[in-house]
Design a protein around this motif. Structure first.
Motif, PDB file in Angstrom:
ATOM      1  N   ALA A   1      -2.574  13.049  -3.083  1.00 32.97           N
ATOM      2  CA  ALA A   1      -1.609  11.943  -3.215  1.00 32.97           C
ATOM      3  C   ALA A   1      -0.526  12.033  -2.291  1.00 32.97           C
ATOM      4  CB  ALA A   1      -1.059  11.867  -4.794  1.00 32.97           C
ATOM      5  N   LYS A   2       0.016  13.233  -2.022  1.00 35.09           N
ATOM      6  CA  LYS A   2       0.956  13.467  -1.106  1.00 35.09           C
ATOM      7  C   LYS A   2       0.583  13.047   0.508  1.00 35.09           C
ATOM      8  CE  LYS A   2       3.996  17.160   0.809  1.00 35.09           C
ATOM      9  NZ  LYS A   2       4.475  18.387   0.626  1.00 35.09           N
ATOM     10  N   ASN A   3      -0.889  13.415   0.870  1.00 37.48           N
ATOM     11  CA  ASN A   3      -1.258  13.197   2.045  1.00 37.48           C
ATOM     12  C   ASN A   3      -1.431  11.739   2.224  1.00 37.48           C
ATOM     13  OD1 ASN A   3      -1.364  15.912   2.627  1.00 37.48           O
ATOM     14  ND2 ASN A   3      -3.302  16.399   1.629  1.00 37.48           N
ATOM     15  N   GLU A   4      -1.675  11.006   1.218  1.00 40.45           N
ATOM     16  CA  GLU A   4      -2.198   9.921   1.253  1.00 40.45           C
ATOM     17  C   GLU A   4      -0.823   8.849   1.270  1.00 40.45           C
ATOM     18  OE1 GLU A   4      -3.986   6.041   1.272  1.00 40.45           O
ATOM     19  OE2 GLU A   4      -4.874   8.025   1.603  1.00 40.45           O
ATOM     20  N   TYR A   5       0.345   9.210   0.739  1.00 42.30           N
ATOM     21  CA  TYR A   5       1.313   8.974   0.733  1.00 42.30           C
ATOM     22  C   TYR A   5       2.103   9.086   2.176  1.00 42.30           C
ATOM     23  CZ  TYR A   5       6.366   8.418   0.559  1.00 42.30           C
ATOM     24  OH  TYR A   5       7.886   7.949   0.631  1.00 42.30           O
ATOM     25  N   ALA A   6       1.922  10.129   2.649  1.00 44.17           N
ATOM     26  CA  ALA A   6       2.268  10.183   4.173  1.00 44.17           C
ATOM     27  C   ALA A   6       1.421   9.610   4.907  1.00 44.17           C
ATOM     28  CB  ALA A   6       2.064  11.756   4.574  1.00 44.17           C
ATOM     29  N   ASN A   7       0.204   9.405   4.905  1.00 45.77           N
ATOM     30  CA  ASN A   7      -0.461   8.696   5.678  1.00 45.77           C
ATOM     31  C   ASN A   7      -0.161   6.980   5.808  1.00 45.77           C
ATOM     32  OD1 ASN A   7      -2.565   7.998   7.699  1.00 45.77           O
ATOM     33  ND2 ASN A   7      -4.192   7.453   5.942  1.00 45.77           N
TER      34      ASN A   7
ATOM     35  N   ILE B   1      -2.827  20.145  -8.983  1.00 44.66           N
ATOM     36  CA  ILE B   1      -2.234  20.560  -7.762  1.00 44.66           C
ATOM     37  C   ILE B   1      -2.979  19.719  -6.631  1.00 44.66           C
ATOM     38  CG2 ILE B   1      -1.777  22.454  -6.027  1.00 44.66           C
ATOM     39  CD1 ILE B   1      -1.059  24.170  -8.485  1.00 44.66           C
ATOM     40  N   GLN B   2      -4.267  19.940  -6.589  1.00 40.11           N
ATOM     41  CA  GLN B   2      -5.343  19.437  -5.752  1.00 40.11           C
ATOM     42  C   GLN B   2      -4.895  17.692  -5.514  1.00 40.11           C
ATOM     43  OE1 GLN B   2      -6.882  20.987  -3.219  1.00 40.11           O
ATOM     44  NE2 GLN B   2      -7.266  18.892  -2.335  1.00 40.11           N
ATOM     45  N   GLN B   3      -4.651  17.235  -6.669  1.00 40.14           N
ATOM     46  CA  GLN B   3      -4.529  15.896  -7.028  1.00 40.14           C
ATOM     47  C   GLN B   3      -3.295  15.502  -6.266  1.00 40.14           C
ATOM     48  OE1 GLN B   3      -5.059  14.618 -10.909  1.00 40.14           O
ATOM     49  NE2 GLN B   3      -7.589  14.904 -10.847  1.00 40.14           N
ATOM     50  N   SER B   4      -2.351  16.207  -6.522  1.00 39.41           N
ATOM     51  CA  SER B   4      -0.770  16.063  -6.156  1.00 39.41           C
ATOM     52  C   SER B   4      -0.999  16.229  -4.520  1.00 39.41           C
ATOM     53  CB  SER B   4       0.036  17.147  -6.595  1.00 39.41           C
ATOM     54  OG  SER B   4       1.231  16.910  -6.111  1.00 39.41           O
TER      55      SER B   4
ATOM     56  N   SER C   1       0.897  -1.203  -0.142  1.00 41.15           N
ATOM     57  CA  SER C   1       0.014  -0.040  -0.148  1.00 41.15           C
ATOM     58  C   SER C   1       0.950   0.987  -0.061  1.00 41.15           C
ATOM     59  CB  SER C   1      -0.745   0.037   1.284  1.00 41.15           C
ATOM     60  OG  SER C   1      -1.896  -1.114   1.140  1.00 41.15           O
ATOM     61  N   LEU C   2       1.987   1.278   0.806  1.00 42.86           N
ATOM     62  CA  LEU C   2       2.782   2.337   0.825  1.00 42.86           C
ATOM     63  C   LEU C   2       3.493   2.386  -0.788  1.00 42.86           C
ATOM     64  CD1 LEU C   2       4.318   4.488   2.278  1.00 42.86           C
ATOM     65  CD2 LEU C   2       5.994   2.815   3.136  1.00 42.86           C
ATOM     66  N   GLU C   3       3.860   1.444  -1.337  1.00 41.15           N
ATOM     67  CA  GLU C   3       4.524   1.619  -2.573  1.00 41.15           C
ATOM     68  C   GLU C   3       3.606   2.313  -3.449  1.00 41.15           C
ATOM     69  OE1 GLU C   3       7.577   1.529  -5.243  1.00 41.15           O
ATOM     70  OE2 GLU C   3       7.517   1.206  -2.918  1.00 41.15           O
ATOM     71  N   ARG C   4       2.285   1.767  -3.558  1.00 41.75           N
ATOM     72  CA  ARG C   4       1.119   2.275  -4.497  1.00 41.75           C
ATOM     73  C   ARG C   4       1.080   3.990  -4.137  1.00 41.75           C
ATOM     74  NH1 ARG C   4      -1.428  -2.659  -3.205  1.00 41.75           N
ATOM     75  NH2 ARG C   4      -2.594  -1.424  -1.834  1.00 41.75           N
ATOM     76  N   ALA C   5       0.815   3.988  -2.839  1.00 44.35           N
ATOM     77  CA  ALA C   5       0.510   5.679  -2.551  1.00 44.35           C
ATOM     78  C   ALA C   5       1.758   6.224  -2.903  1.00 44.35           C
ATOM     79  CB  ALA C   5       0.544   5.622  -0.778  1.00 44.35           C
ATOM     80  N   LYS C   6       2.876   5.824  -2.916  1.00 49.16           N
ATOM     81  CA  LYS C   6       4.159   6.652  -3.416  1.00 49.16           C
ATOM     82  C   LYS C   6       4.134   6.778  -4.810  1.00 49.16           C
ATOM     83  CE  LYS C   6       9.338   6.724  -3.074  1.00 49.16           C
ATOM     84  NZ  LYS C   6      10.376   6.109  -2.528  1.00 49.16           N
ATOM     85  N   ARG C   7       3.643   5.772  -5.637  1.00 53.79           N
ATOM     86  CA  ARG C   7       3.660   5.736  -7.044  1.00 53.79           C
ATOM     87  C   ARG C   7       2.602   6.931  -7.439  1.00 53.79           C
ATOM     88  NH1 ARG C   7       4.222   0.334  -6.886  1.00 53.79           N
ATOM     89  NH2 ARG C   7       2.052   0.146  -7.293  1.00 53.79           N
ATOM     90  N   ASN C   8       1.579   6.740  -6.610  1.00 49.88           N
ATOM     91  CA  ASN C   8       0.402   7.774  -7.195  1.00 49.88           C
ATOM     92  C   ASN C   8       0.744   9.389  -6.627  1.00 49.88           C
ATOM     93  OD1 ASN C   8      -1.342   5.743  -7.889  1.00 49.88           O
ATOM     94  ND2 ASN C   8      -2.133   5.431  -5.771  1.00 49.88           N
ATOM     95  N   TYR C   9       1.525   9.354  -5.604  1.00 46.13           N
ATOM     96  CA  TYR C   9       1.848  10.700  -5.320  1.00 46.13           C
ATOM     97  C   TYR C   9       2.808  11.105  -6.404  1.00 46.13           C
ATOM     98  CZ  TYR C   9       4.686  14.150  -2.988  1.00 46.13           C
ATOM     99  OH  TYR C   9       5.504  15.320  -2.571  1.00 46.13           O
ATOM    100  N   ASP C  10       3.965  10.113  -6.833  1.00 44.06           N
ATOM    101  CA  ASP C  10       4.941  10.695  -7.762  1.00 44.06           C
ATOM    102  C   ASP C  10       4.197  11.018  -9.196  1.00 44.06           C
ATOM    103  OD1 ASP C  10       7.810  10.841  -8.508  1.00 44.06           O
ATOM    104  OD2 ASP C  10       7.023   9.123  -9.923  1.00 44.06           O
TER     105      ASP C  10
ATOM    106  N   ALA D   1       1.077  12.002  -9.273  1.00 44.21           N
ATOM    107  CA  ALA D   1       0.144  13.238  -9.379  1.00 44.21           C
ATOM    108  C   ALA D   1       1.343  14.479  -9.243  1.00 44.21           C
ATOM    109  CB  ALA D   1      -0.579  13.117  -8.073  1.00 44.21           C
ATOM    110  N   TYR D   2       2.063  14.541  -8.528  1.00 44.78           N
ATOM    111  CA  TYR D   2       3.279  15.455  -8.361  1.00 44.78           C
ATOM    112  C   TYR D   2       3.747  15.873  -9.867  1.00 44.78           C
ATOM    113  CZ  TYR D   2       7.203  18.287  -7.089  1.00 44.78           C
ATOM    114  OH  TYR D   2       8.246  19.260  -7.003  1.00 44.78           O
TER     115      TYR D   2
END
Length: 584
Positions: free
Chosen positions: A184-190, A178-181, A131-140, A142-143
């Motif tokens: 995704a950042k918040n999800e990755y941090a969570n 930007i909102q999506q990023s 899950s962390l890996e997916r959140a990181k990929r999504n954040y990357d 979206a950023y």
């Protein structure tokens, strides 16, 4: 020292190690099973060995020998030894093997639970990492998209060819990216925070607990093997004292063998009671009728032949010996026993006859005692029934009581009959083996019969009736004190002399024996002896006597004791009843 702390990353190795440890426990259990099978087989073979070498029924008569008794005791001890091996086998099976099997089963179940828990923890952690890996990929993604939208908005804002609507559209896209990023950042941090928390809990608490449980399980297995090995040794040690006693019993059985005692028992079993044949006298055919001489010679040879056979193999040589026994004991027309012998065993040699009669009397006495106890019990039962009829009918016991009385009377009659047979055999044995008659039979190298005047008749064959010499010897009642015994100063071959010469020789012998003979040694009475024949003297067990004449081969020894009334008592006692110590 803790597996959870020191081996936090060795889940697979710990799983393999604990499995191998339980396999060792199972291997030890299989070892014990094979050993139990060997112990059981060994005990069974020992049992069969003892059974195969048990004395047969036809060999029971040989059990009186010390060597046979020792062998029988040896078989008993070996049987006890087999029993102890069976105890070892059963104890190992019930206590050790079952304990090892139960422990192995418990350990495998606990190990399986621990591994399942560890696997679940590993899967949970792996899922969180995914899950962390997916959140990181999504954040990357979206950023990058947000940065690209910002760049496009900047380009559109600087491009004057585009309408304000187009620029506004790029602006909205930028804002959305930007909102999506940010989301995704918040999800990755969570997810990162959750992963770190789970990872700390996994490696700090949950997985170490599983590893510690595996450690306890493995230590329990190791401790169990130690206890089971010691327990198996204790099982062996518990029977060691009994096995040692079995070995001591075997040694004791070996030490109980007495060759001299066995030799005496051989003598007691096979001794016939007959006397060895005397020398065959020379017969001068020129001085007697040839037909009578031939008949006399035949009788003498036949007599000696029968005597030898009666002594060496008496129990098997029945027909010829029957004539001798009938001439001595008289005819016995008794019924035969089950083994083909006469009822009074008169077809056996004298010693064997007495032994058989004594055994029969002991058997009958035992039956009389048993039947007496049975009768007494029935009488008491009858009295109780008569006193209280509710307990039973006295008439039901009456028949059994009458039958018991009849059987008891029959046994007593048989006992009395066999006691009469034994008394008769003892009387005949005393007459036949009296010291004076044995001395008379050895006079002049051949048997002679003495008449009341003391003269020896060597020509009895000249009479009308040819009787064996034993008849004459049995009729003799001379005693050593009468002077008619064999003199040590008489010359061989003087038996053909006249009555006067014999009388003179006997008088000389008497005068010679009046003087006290020098003792040859001392003796101690092993058994009490009642003097029932002329020339013998009684003695008590343990009595000390003087030996004045050794056994001449007839089974009698001449002894002397001090007497307060007339100085000394002299006479003959059985050699087998005394223990002699001769002077050097």
């Amino acid at each position: 020292m803790s597996w959870g702390t020191d081996l936090w990353d060795q889940f697979d190795n710990l799983s393999l190690h604990t499995n191998r440890g339980i396999d060792v426990l199972d291997k030890y259990a299989n070892f014990l099973r094979d050993r139990v099978a060997i112990e059981t087989e060994y005990a069974g073979k020992l049992r069969r060995l003892v059974k195969n070498y048990q004395p047969k029924k036809k060999e029971e008569e040989d059990n009186e020998f010390t060597s046979r008794q020792a062998f029988r005791n040896l078989l008993k001890e070996v049987g006890d030894l087999a029993g102890q091996r069976e105890v070892v086998s059963e104890t190992l099976q019930l206590q050790i093997i079952q304990g090892v099997t139960l422990l192995s089963k418990t350990l495998r179940e606990d190990r399986k639970k621990c591994l399942n828990d560890g696997t679940v923890l590993q899967q949970t952690l792996s899922a969180q990492l995914s899950s962390l890996e997916r959140a990181k990929r999504n954040y990357d993604k979206a950023y990058r998209d947000s940065e690209k939208a910002v760049e496009n908005h900047k380009k559109a804002d600087m491009d004057f060819n585009l309408s304000r609507a187009e620029v506004e559209r790029y602006k909205n896209i930028m804002t959305s990216k930007i909102q999506q990023s940010d989301d995704a950042k918040n999800e990755y941090a969570n997810q990162l925070q959750k992963t770190n928390n789970l990872q700390q809990q996994h490696y700090g608490t949950l997985l170490p607990a599983v590893f510690n449980r595996l450690q306890e399980l493995d230590e329990k297995r190791t401790r169990g093997i130690r206890e089971f090995i010691i327990g198996a040794a204790d099982v062996e040690s518990s029977v060691a004292p009994i096995i040692a006693r079995c070995m001591e019993g075997i040694v004791k059985a070996g030490e109980s063998i007495n060759e001299q005692e066995d030799s005496l028992k051989v003598i007691e079993r096979y001794q016939s009671g007959f006397q060895p044949p005397a020398d065959i006298p020379f017969e001068d055919l020129s001085k007697m009728d040839s037909s009578i001489a031939t008949q006399s010679n035949y009788s003498s040879v036949t007599y000696n032949h029968l005597t030898i056979k009666g002594t060496i193999s008496g129990p098997k040589f029945k027909k010829p010996r029957g004539g001798i026994l009938n001439s001595i004991f008289g005819s016995n027309k008794n019924s035969l026993t089950a083994d083909g012998q006469k009822e009074d065993f008169s077809d056996l040699p004298p010693n064997q006859q007495r032994k058989k009669l004594q055994a029969k009397i002991a058997e009958l006495q035992h039956k009389v005692d048993q039947e007496t106890n049975t009768r007494d019990g029935l009488m008491k039962m009858k009295i109780v029934y008569e006193a209280n009829s509710s307990l039973g009918n006295p008439m039901t016991v009456e028949g059994q009581l009458n039958e018991s009385e009849h059987e008891l009377e029959k046994l007593k009659n048989d006992l009395k009959k066999y006691q009469g047979y034994l008394d008769k055999a003892n009387q005949l044995q005393v007459v036949n083996n009296s010291p004076q008659s044995n001395r008379n039979q050895l006079q002049n190298g051949h048997r002679t019969s003495r008449h009341s005047n003391g003269s020896a008749s060597a020509d009895d064959h000249n009479d009308g009736d040819d009787q064996p010499d034993d008849a004459g010897s049995l009729s003799s009642s001379a005693s050593p004190e009468s002077g008619l015994g064999t003199s040590h100063t008489s010359l061989p071959g003087s038996g053909q002399g006249s009555a006067n010469e014999n009388a003179m020789g006997e008088e000389t012998c008497y005068e010679t024996e009046v003087e006290l003979l020098q003792p040859l040694g001392t003796c101690r009475a092993l058994y009490p002896f009642e003097a029932t024949s002329e020339g013998s003297i009684p003695m008590n067990e343990g009595e000390e006597l003087q030996v004045i004449e050794n056994d001449q081969g007839d089974g009698w020894t001449r002894v002397r004791r001090a007497n307060n009334s007339n100085g000394w008592d002299e006479g003959f006692v059985p050699t087998s009843y005394i223990e002699c110590t001769l002077f050097a």
